[in-house]
Design a protein around this motif. Structure first.
Motif, mmCIF file in Angstrom:
data_model
loop_
_atom_site.group_PDB
_atom_site.id
_atom_site.type_symbol
_atom_site.label_atom_id
_atom_site.label_comp_id
_atom_site.label_asym_id
_atom_site.label_seq_id
_atom_site.Cartn_x
_atom_site.Cartn_y
_atom_site.Cartn_z
ATOM 1 N N GLN A 4 0.893 -1.283 -0.024
ATOM 2 C CA GLN A 4 -0.012 0.055 0.083
ATOM 3 C C GLN A 4 0.990 1.225 0.165
ATOM 4 N N ILE A 5 0.676 2.014 -0.972
ATOM 5 C CA ILE A 5 1.446 3.399 -1.024
ATOM 6 C C ILE A 5 0.694 4.295 -0.505
ATOM 7 N N ASN A 6 1.345 5.201 0.396
ATOM 8 C CA ASN A 6 0.857 6.510 0.998
ATOM 9 C C ASN A 6 -0.550 6.377 1.393
ATOM 10 N N LEU A 7 -0.947 5.159 2.049
ATOM 11 C CA LEU A 7 -2.092 4.980 2.676
ATOM 12 C C LEU A 7 -2.668 6.025 3.792
ATOM 13 N N PHE A 35 -5.433 11.467 18.398
ATOM 14 C CA PHE A 35 -6.003 10.778 17.033
ATOM 15 C C PHE A 35 -7.056 9.690 17.804
ATOM 16 N N THR A 36 -8.135 9.351 16.877
ATOM 17 C CA THR A 36 -8.790 8.084 17.408
ATOM 18 C C THR A 36 -8.413 7.059 16.535
ATOM 19 N N LYS A 37 -8.554 5.957 17.186
ATOM 20 C CA LYS A 37 -8.229 4.661 16.481
ATOM 21 C C LYS A 37 -8.854 4.595 15.277
ATOM 22 N N SER A 38 -10.105 5.044 14.795
ATOM 23 C CA SER A 38 -10.637 5.010 13.575
ATOM 24 C C SER A 38 -9.991 5.903 12.497
ATOM 25 N N ASP A 39 -9.157 7.079 13.146
ATOM 26 C CA ASP A 39 -8.416 7.958 12.036
ATOM 27 C C ASP A 39 -7.479 7.144 11.268
ATOM 28 N N LEU A 40 -6.878 5.926 12.178
ATOM 29 C CA LEU A 40 -5.934 5.305 11.311
ATOM 30 C C LEU A 40 -6.478 3.964 10.865
ATOM 31 N N HIS A 41 -7.304 3.517 11.603
ATOM 32 C CA HIS A 41 -7.892 2.123 11.231
ATOM 33 C C HIS A 41 -8.441 2.308 9.790
ATOM 34 N N ASN A 42 -9.607 3.130 9.632
ATOM 35 C CA ASN A 42 -9.959 3.381 8.397
ATOM 36 C C ASN A 42 -9.111 3.481 6.988
ATOM 37 N N LEU A 43 -7.703 3.813 7.222
ATOM 38 C CA LEU A 43 -6.771 4.091 6.282
ATOM 39 C C LEU A 43 -6.069 2.563 6.091
ATOM 40 N N GLY A 44 -5.691 2.121 7.271
ATOM 41 C CA GLY A 44 -4.736 1.064 7.403
ATOM 42 C C GLY A 44 -4.981 -0.247 7.029
ATOM 43 N N ARG A 46 -4.032 -2.894 8.826
ATOM 44 C CA ARG A 46 -3.489 -3.702 9.678
ATOM 45 C C ARG A 46 -4.429 -4.151 10.768
ATOM 46 N N ASN A 47 -5.195 -4.950 10.901
ATOM 47 C CA ASN A 47 -6.260 -5.326 11.951
ATOM 48 C C ASN A 47 -6.095 -4.944 13.105
ATOM 49 N N LYS A 48 -5.157 -5.609 13.991
ATOM 50 C CA LYS A 48 -4.899 -5.159 15.403
ATOM 51 C C LYS A 48 -3.855 -4.558 15.241
ATOM 52 N N ALA A 49 -3.473 -3.741 14.464
ATOM 53 C CA ALA A 49 -2.248 -3.384 14.208
ATOM 54 C C ALA A 49 -1.720 -2.016 15.181
ATOM 55 N N ASP A 50 -0.552 -2.164 15.278
ATOM 56 C CA ASP A 50 0.245 -1.145 16.264
ATOM 57 C C ASP A 50 0.526 -0.055 15.256
ATOM 58 N N TYR A 51 0.073 0.929 15.462
ATOM 59 C CA TYR A 51 0.367 2.222 14.672
ATOM 60 C C TYR A 51 1.676 3.067 15.227
ATOM 61 N N ASN A 64 16.381 8.545 12.129
ATOM 62 C CA ASN A 64 15.919 6.999 12.579
ATOM 63 C C ASN A 64 15.491 6.348 11.618
ATOM 64 N N ASN A 65 15.656 4.916 11.805
ATOM 65 C CA ASN A 65 14.883 4.055 10.643
ATOM 66 C C ASN A 65 13.467 4.069 10.862
ATOM 67 N N ILE A 66 12.810 4.544 9.696
ATOM 68 C CA ILE A 66 11.420 4.291 9.534
ATOM 69 C C ILE A 66 10.900 3.456 8.562
ATOM 70 N N SER A 67 11.824 2.659 7.944
ATOM 71 C CA SER A 67 11.523 1.845 6.826
ATOM 72 C C SER A 67 10.393 1.093 7.120
ATOM 73 N N GLY A 68 10.411 0.422 8.332
ATOM 74 C CA GLY A 68 9.001 -0.384 8.569
ATOM 75 C C GLY A 68 7.801 0.300 9.024
ATOM 76 N N SER A 69 7.812 1.641 8.944
ATOM 77 C CA SER A 69 6.584 2.184 9.287
ATOM 78 C C SER A 69 5.993 3.162 8.241
ATOM 79 N N ALA A 70 4.721 2.739 7.740
ATOM 80 C CA ALA A 70 4.274 3.459 6.599
ATOM 81 C C ALA A 70 3.497 4.689 7.154
ATOM 82 N N VAL A 71 3.150 4.608 8.389
ATOM 83 C CA VAL A 71 2.643 5.837 9.087
ATOM 84 C C VAL A 71 3.624 6.812 9.095
#
Length: 111
Positions: A4-7, A35-44, A46-51, A64-71
């Motif tokens: 997913q690009i630029n989610l 933020f609310t969970k739905s702010d990120l959830h509606n876009l993300g 990852r179900n029980k994702a850790d944002y 720092n290394n952010i390669s693993g975090s699209a957010v």
């Protein structure tokens, strides 16, 4: 596997004016944006994702290394679209961190 690009662009774009104000204030004291969970959830996707993420910027460069975090990557990209924010990033050292409670903390690390 589809990447997913630029989610999270829509979220960060929506908050860009707020981010600009909070970053300016963060130079003197830590700021928080809730933020609310739905702010990120509606876009993300990852179900029980850790944002959670941490993004450190010094003089506009990621420290720092952010390669693993699209957010975090999307936040960085969107921040650079604002001339006002780019100006704030120069000669400053900021840390953005989003925890499990969906609170984005903006801290100035400038000594």
């Amino acid at each position: 596997m589809m990447t997913q690009i630029n989610l999270y662009y829509p979220l960060w774009k929506r908050y860009l004016p707020v981010l600009a104000i909070q970053m300016k204030k963060a130079i003197t004291e830590e700021q928080e944006i809730n933020f609310t969970k739905s702010d990120l959830h509606n876009l993300g996707n990852r179900n029980k994702a850790d944002y959670s993420f941490s993004l450190e910027l010094e003089n506009g460069k990621v420290k720092n290394n952010i390669s693993g975090s699209a957010v975090a990557r999307d936040l960085y990209d969107v921040l650079l679209t604002s001339p006002k924010i780019k100006e704030l990033l120069q000669d400053n050292h900021f840390k953005f961190s989003l925890g499990k409670a969906y609170v984005l903390k903006i801290t100035s690390l400038k000594a």
